[in-house]
Structures are given as structure tokens and as C-alpha cells.
Design an enzyme around this catalytic site. Structure first.
Site, PDB file in Angstrom:
ATOM      1  N   HIS A   1      38.013  10.182   2.510  1.00  0.00           N
ATOM      2  CA  HIS A   1      39.096   8.907   1.612  1.00  0.00           C
ATOM      3  C   HIS A   1      39.506   9.442   0.349  1.00  0.00           C
ATOM      4  O   HIS A   1      38.390   9.693  -0.252  1.00  0.00           O
ATOM      5  CB  HIS A   1      38.094   7.796   2.482  1.00  0.00           C
TER       6      HIS A   1
ATOM      7  N   ASP B   1      41.422  -6.354   7.541  1.00  0.00           N
ATOM      8  CA  ASP B   1      42.174  -6.176   6.663  1.00  0.00           C
ATOM      9  C   ASP B   1      43.125  -5.621   6.293  1.00  0.00           C
ATOM     10  O   ASP B   1      44.562  -5.730   5.189  1.00  0.00           O
ATOM     11  CB  ASP B   1      41.172  -4.932   5.714  1.00  0.00           C
TER      12      ASP B   1
ATOM     13  N   ARG C   1      47.351  -9.452   0.549  1.00  0.00           N
ATOM     14  CA  ARG C   1      47.363  -8.924  -1.352  1.00  0.00           C
ATOM     15  C   ARG C   1      49.071  -7.375  -1.527  1.00  0.00           C
ATOM     16  O   ARG C   1      49.333  -8.499  -2.902  1.00  0.00           O
ATOM     17  CB  ARG C   1      46.099  -7.356  -1.431  1.00  0.00           C
TER      18      ARG C   1
ATOM     19  N   SER D   1      38.070  -3.470   1.415  1.00  0.00           N
ATOM     20  CA  SER D   1      39.366  -2.947   1.834  1.00  0.00           C
ATOM     21  C   SER D   1      38.886  -1.523   2.809  1.00  0.00           C
ATOM     22  O   SER D   1      38.811  -1.055   3.848  1.00  0.00           O
ATOM     23  CB  SER D   1      40.667  -2.799   1.533  1.00  0.00           C
TER      24      SER D   1
ATOM     25  N   LYS E   1      37.014   0.099   6.632  1.00  0.00           N
ATOM     26  CA  LYS E   1      38.024   0.991   7.298  1.00  0.00           C
ATOM     27  C   LYS E   1      37.148   1.944   7.662  1.00  0.00           C
ATOM     28  O   LYS E   1      37.105   2.608   8.604  1.00  0.00           O
ATOM     29  CB  LYS E   1      38.917   1.341   6.801  1.00  0.00           C
TER      30      LYS E   1
HETATM   31  N1  URA Z   1      43.572   1.695  -0.403  1.00  0.00           N
HETATM   32  C1  URA Z   1      43.113   0.537   0.666  1.00  0.00           C
HETATM   33  O1  URA Z   1      42.523   0.944   1.827  1.00  0.00           O
HETATM   34  N2  URA Z   1      42.691  -0.398   0.735  1.00  0.00           N
HETATM   35  C2  URA Z   1      42.933  -1.095  -1.013  1.00  0.00           C
HETATM   36  O2  URA Z   1      42.670  -2.160  -1.558  1.00  0.00           O
HETATM   37  C3  URA Z   1      43.509  -0.667  -2.265  1.00  0.00           C
HETATM   38  C4  URA Z   1      43.675   1.277  -1.934  1.00  0.00           C
END
Ligand code: URA
Length: 434
Positions: free
Chosen positions: A82, A161, A168, A183, A187
Site C-alpha cells: 500500500h 472509513d 475529513r 484509515s 482497509k
Molecule cells: N489514504 C487513506 O486511505 N486514508 C487517509 O486518511 C489518507 C490517505
């Protein structure tokens, strides 16, 4: 328990209990917590922060707020990768086939791009015919058959999220280390892989502008993953200037293929080799970093990464023509040069400005749901450290709209900083956190 009391507790700097965090996440995902209270909560967290324990509890509660992928049907140790978001970051398209060719299974669920950063799914979708939706059974079957599959995150993956991030995004509360960590990691936990490699970006084009903040974020994400029983490593990499030379979906696919042919830009190739080597170690195919690096280099040089990429594209219905100069990818109508107005050394190419300019050309989304033009983008001819003369071509703007194209030329020119003297370039990779 009620939302107002919990928001007040956080506003006043108190640590929230696991029960309070579970109650909040349930309210966010069920829709019983109104947007204005979610916004107030995000701002309270932005200012007061969260302890490691609170962040881990928030992460786990969000991860289980929706579907959780079951990858137990995959043979071998699954490793996910990621990136926290960058400009010109096409590493997944290169790293994934390289490690799959070395026997590390990758079941990748990726997101779409938003704002100045691109999304892996949009890049894959710029390949004609490429399908990013797949039944779970076919997803697992493809990973077992060819070692890799890439799908778009399902609508029900981490709904808490999705809601919190959208709020946000419009309340200036994205740049909070505990909120970003929870966040991203929620995931990753919900995506099911046993081991996770994070590429944490820092610099002008990243959420974390300062290296120290990126390291703090990486340490927190590694600890959260470990608390949840996953093996996590993070590479901290430089995002002051875009990665590679291409920014824009089809342009980035083209550059990924060139890199898999061994003809990619050196910064992109270097980062991909390092990321793939760490994935090899996480996947228990190697124990020593230098040996892993040599094996990835060999696979790249033998063209096995490209073969695996083509196998992946074919398996997902895509078509790439390696004999065509542009590999059969969509091409923009206009190509405008960006000309240097003075001589000197390139001291910087502002990744944030380039990312935003590409987005305005149509390569990205200003808001969720915006459509994308896969063909448009920016091609950097010169990068940081290069010597240029007045009149040289710094970059090309690939556009499908004349006015937008000319506007982009001015902005790209502005993103280039040209100085008289050579200066010390920052490293591409700062450190590894594990
Ligand atoms: N990427 C994400 O998935 N979440 C965030 O808060 C910032 C970058």
C-alpha cells in the site's frame, strides 16, 4: 453513552475507551451519527490526537464495520502493498507482477484516486477491456492460478472509513496521524493479507510533508498491524517530485510496461526493486535483503515481470499490444511542450502542483464520482538535478481540450524550480520501519 459526551471528552483531551470508540464507529457506519457530529469528532481528534491504544481500537472497529475479505483459500502467504498516496506512483503495476513471478501471491484490492494523487484502479482501468470487478471466488481462483489479481475495493469494505474520510476531506482534517493510520490500516486489515508492505510517502506531493511525520505515521501503522496479528513493514520514500516521468493513467501504464522491459526511469525502477525485495522477505521467499534484491533484478532482466503483467492483463480481460508504440493505450489529441525560460539546474519539480495540474486536465477527480480522461496527463522531460538551457523542453502536456492544455502548460512551468547552482539531491528512500 451518547455522541456529544464522547466528542466533549476528546475535545478536552481525554483518552476514549474501547467501548466509546466501538459506539462511535457503529454510529458512523449505521448512519445514526449525523455528519456534523462526525465532523466535530474529526476536528477534536485532529487537535487532541489519539494514543496508540485508541488508534488501534479505532482501526479494528473500522476494519470490522463491513465485509472482511477471506483469503484463506489462497495457497501461500499473501502479502499486500500500500502506498499512502503520491504523484506518478505506478509502483503497484510493476511490483505486483515481479513478486508474483517469484511466487508471492498478491490479492490486491485497490482504491480510486482523489485530489492530486492517482489511484491504482484508475490506472489499470485505462487498459482497454481491463475488468476491476470480480466475484470473490474468481478473485481467489485467479490468485491461485497466476499468482496475482487486482480488484476495486467493494462498496462494503470498511464503510466507517468511507464515511469518515469523505467528511475529513471537506473539513480540513485529513492531515492527522492517528486518523490517517487508522484509515489506511483498517482497509489493510479488512483486505485480509497476512503481511503488509507500506510505502509511506513524504515531501511536497505527500500528506506528510516532513520526513519525521512520515516516520511517526509509519511506526504507528506498523504497531497497529502487529497488535492485530499482521506482519507490517514500511518504506519511507521521497515524494518531493513525481515518481518517474509520467503522470496520468494511460501514460503511467505505458511507463510501467517500459520499466518491466528494463527501460524505465531510474528512480521508479529503484523504488520498485526495493519494494519488491521487502515483499519477498515478508512472503518468506527470502530472508536476506541483498539476496532478495538480486532475485528481483534477475526476474526483471529476464522479462518475467513483463510476462506476468501480460498474463494478469489477459486474465482480467484487458488488451495491450506490445508491438504498438503506445501499446494500444488511449492517447490524447494534443501534446504541448513546456519550454524553459532560463538556463540552470532543476532544483525541484513540485509534485503537488503537477498532481493538481494533471487532475484539472482530467486525469484525476476533484470529488468522488467525477469522471476521468485516461489519456491525458503530464510527461516530465527533465527532473530534479538535470541541467537545462533556456529553450529546452522541460515537459509535455497531453490534453484533450486546448484551453485546459494551455492552462496546464503555464502551471507545469511554474512547478519547475530552476537555480544557477547544483545542489544536494535528497535520497529517494529515507528508511525502513519494522
Ligand atoms: N489514504 C487513506 O486511505 N486514508 C487517509 O486518511 C489518507 C490517505
Amino acid at each position: 453513552m451518547n455522541f456529544v459526551d464522547i466528542i466533549r471528552s476528546k475535545r478536552d483531551g481525554r483518552e476514549l475507551s474501547r467501548e466509546e470508540i466501538d459506539f462511535l464507529v457503529q454510529g458512523i457506519s449505521e448512519g445514526s451519527m449525523p455528519d456534523y457530529q462526525i465532523a466535530a469528532l474529526a476536528m477534536a481528534i485532529y487537535f487532541q490526537g489519539m494514543s496508540e491504544r485508541e488508534t488501534a481500537d479505532l482501526t479494528v472497529a473500522m476494519a470490522y464495520s463491513g465485509e472482511v475479505a477471506d483469503l484463506s483459500g489462497i495457497a501461500g502467504k499473501t502479502v499486500d502493498k500500500h502506498s499512502t498516496g503520491g504523484v506518478g506512483d505506478k509502483t503497484t503495476m510493476i511490483v505486483l507482477p515481479l513478486v508474483a513471478a517469484l511466487g508471492v501471491p498478491v490479492a490486491k484490492m485497490s482504491g480510486r484516486g482523489l485530489g492530486h494523487t492517482g489511484g491504482t484502479i484508475d490506472k489499470f482501468e485505462s487498459i482497454p477491456g481491463f475488468r476491476v470487478e470480480m466475484e470473490h471466488k474468481s478473485f481467489i481462483e485467479q490468485v491461485n492460478r497466476i499468482g496475482a489479481a487486482v480488484i476495486s475495493q467493494t462498496g462494503n469494505l470498511v464503510p466507517a472509513d468511507k464515511k469518515l474520510y469523505a467528511i475529513r476531506d471537506v473539513t480540513a482534517t485529513v492531515e492527522s496521524i492517528p486518523l490517517i493510520a487508522s484509515s489506511v490500516m483498517s482497509k489493510k486489515l479488512a483486505s485480509g493479507a497476512e503481511a503488509i508492505l507500506l510505502d509511506v510517502k513524504t515531501g511536497r506531493g505527500a500528506f506528510m510533508k516532513e520526513k519525521e511525520e512520515a516516520i511517526e505515521l509509519a511506526r504507528l501503522m506498523v504497531k497497529i498491524g502487529q497488535r492485530a496479528g499482521r506482519q507490517v513493514r514500511a518504506v519511507i520514500s521521497n515524494m518531493d517530485q513525481p515518481l518517474g516521468r509520467m503522470i496520468g493513467n494511460a501514460l503511467e501504464v505505458k511507463e510501467a510496461i517500459d520499466t518491466l522491459k528494463g527501460k524505465g526511469p531510474s528512480d521508479l525502477e529503484e523504488l520498485c526493486l526495493v519494494l519488491a525485495s521487502h515483499m519477498l522477505i515478508l512472503g518468506e521467499k527470502e530472508t536476506d535483503f541483498n539476496r532478495a534484491l538480486n532475485r528481483v533484478r534477475e526476474v526483471l532482466a529476464a522479462g518475467k515481470g513483463l510476462d506476468k503483467f501480460m498474463e494478469l492483463v489477459k486474465a482480467q480481460g484487458g488488451s495491450i499490444d506490445l508491438d504498438d508504440e503506445n501499446y494500444g493505450l488511449p492517447e490524447a489529441q494534443f501534446k504541448y511542450p513546456v519550454i524553459a525560460e532560463r538556463s540552470g539546474y532543476i532544483a525541484g519539480v513540485d509534485a503537488y502542483m503537477i498532481g493538481y495540474t494533471a487532475m484539472h486536465l482530467g486525469a484525476g477527480r476533484e470529488k468522488i464520482g467525477d469522471s476521468i480522461d485516461y489519456a491525458v496527463g503530464i510527461e516530465l522531460n527533465q527532473k530534479t538535478g538535470d541541467k537545462v538551457a533556456k529553450g529546452d523542453v522541460l515537459a509535455f502536456v497531453h490534453a484533450n481540450h486546448e484551453e485546459k492544455g494551455r492552462e496546464a502548460v503555464k502551471k507545469v512551468l511554474h512547478a519547475y524550480q530552476i537555480e544557477d547552482a547544483i545542489f544536494q539531491k535528497k535520497p529517494l528512500i529515507f528508511e525502513v520501519v519494522e
